[in-house]
Scaffold this active site. Structure first.
Site, PDB file in Angstrom:
ATOM      1  N   HIS A 180     -40.679  85.845  62.241  1.00 40.82           N
ATOM      2  CA  HIS A 180     -39.331  85.275  62.246  1.00 40.82           C
ATOM      3  C   HIS A 180     -38.286  86.372  62.068  1.00 40.82           C
ATOM      4  CE1 HIS A 180     -36.393  81.999  60.933  1.00 40.82           C
ATOM      5  NE2 HIS A 180     -35.775  83.115  60.604  1.00 40.82           N
ATOM      6  N   GLU A 181     -38.485  87.217  61.051  1.00 37.28           N
ATOM      7  CA  GLU A 181     -37.489  88.257  60.763  1.00 37.28           C
ATOM      8  C   GLU A 181     -37.507  89.370  61.811  1.00 37.28           C
ATOM      9  OE1 GLU A 181     -35.286  87.366  58.849  1.00 37.28           O
ATOM     10  OE2 GLU A 181     -36.364  85.795  57.787  1.00 37.28           O
ATOM     11  N   HIS A 203     -35.536  88.457  64.841  1.00 34.07           N
ATOM     12  CA  HIS A 203     -34.085  88.672  64.733  1.00 34.07           C
ATOM     13  C   HIS A 203     -33.724  90.086  65.162  1.00 34.07           C
ATOM     14  CE1 HIS A 203     -32.842  84.902  62.967  1.00 34.07           C
ATOM     15  NE2 HIS A 203     -33.701  85.014  61.962  1.00 34.07           N
TER      16      HIS A 203
END
Length: 159
Positions: free
Chosen positions: A72-73, A76
């Site tokens: 998820h990170e 980004h």
């Protein structure tokens, strides 16, 4: 550095390698820290090319961190490098999550946050009790904010 933190760093490396391979790019390994606090599992510092993880939630949810939070990170960061500033969980980020990492594009975690939840302060309105965070409580004390009940619309008052 704990063994689990080393696993997270290795997973970040795997995600970067996977993105490089799938997108034919050469993204560098981001800085990884375990300084995230509060209820947030992780965050990405786009311009600083850094990912931060919450060490308490990591210890309590190790597999979910490796399977979901790390990709998820990193997604980004990759979305930022590819598309510039875009909506945090917008179409670009979702495509990276699903097409590059093969992970469902969920925007929030569902971890038990009891151990990281800060103190709350009791407030009341005409119809019920409310628990405000220390941040909101301090804003009330400094007269920077007035909070209202969503049901009866009355201002909340400290007990």
């Amino acid at each position: 550095m704990t063994s689990l933190q080393n696993q997270v760093i290795e997973k970040v490396r795997q995600c970067i390698d996977q993105a490089n391979h799938r997108l034919n790019k050469h993204f560098a390994m981001p800085a990884v820290s375990f300084r995230q606090r509060g209820k947030i599992a992780g965050s990405a510092r786009l311009q600083g090319w850094e990912v931060r993880f919450n060490p308490v939630l990591l210890e309590e949810n190790p597999q979910a961190f490796l399977d979901e939070v790390v990709p998820h990170e990193v997604a980004h960061l990759v979305a930022f490098k590819l598309f510039g500033k875009v909506r945090p969980h917008g179409r670009e980020w979702q495509i990276i999550m699903t097409e590059v990492f093969g992970v469902p594009a969920r925007t929030t975690h569902s971890f038990d946050i009891t151990s990281v939840q800060g103190a709350t302060f009791l407030y009341r309105c005409h119809c019920s009790e409310h628990h405000l965070t220390i941040r909101r409580h301090n804003k009330v004390v400094r007269k920077q904010a007035i909070y209202h009940c969503r049901k009866c619309h009355q201002p909340l008052e400290a007990v």
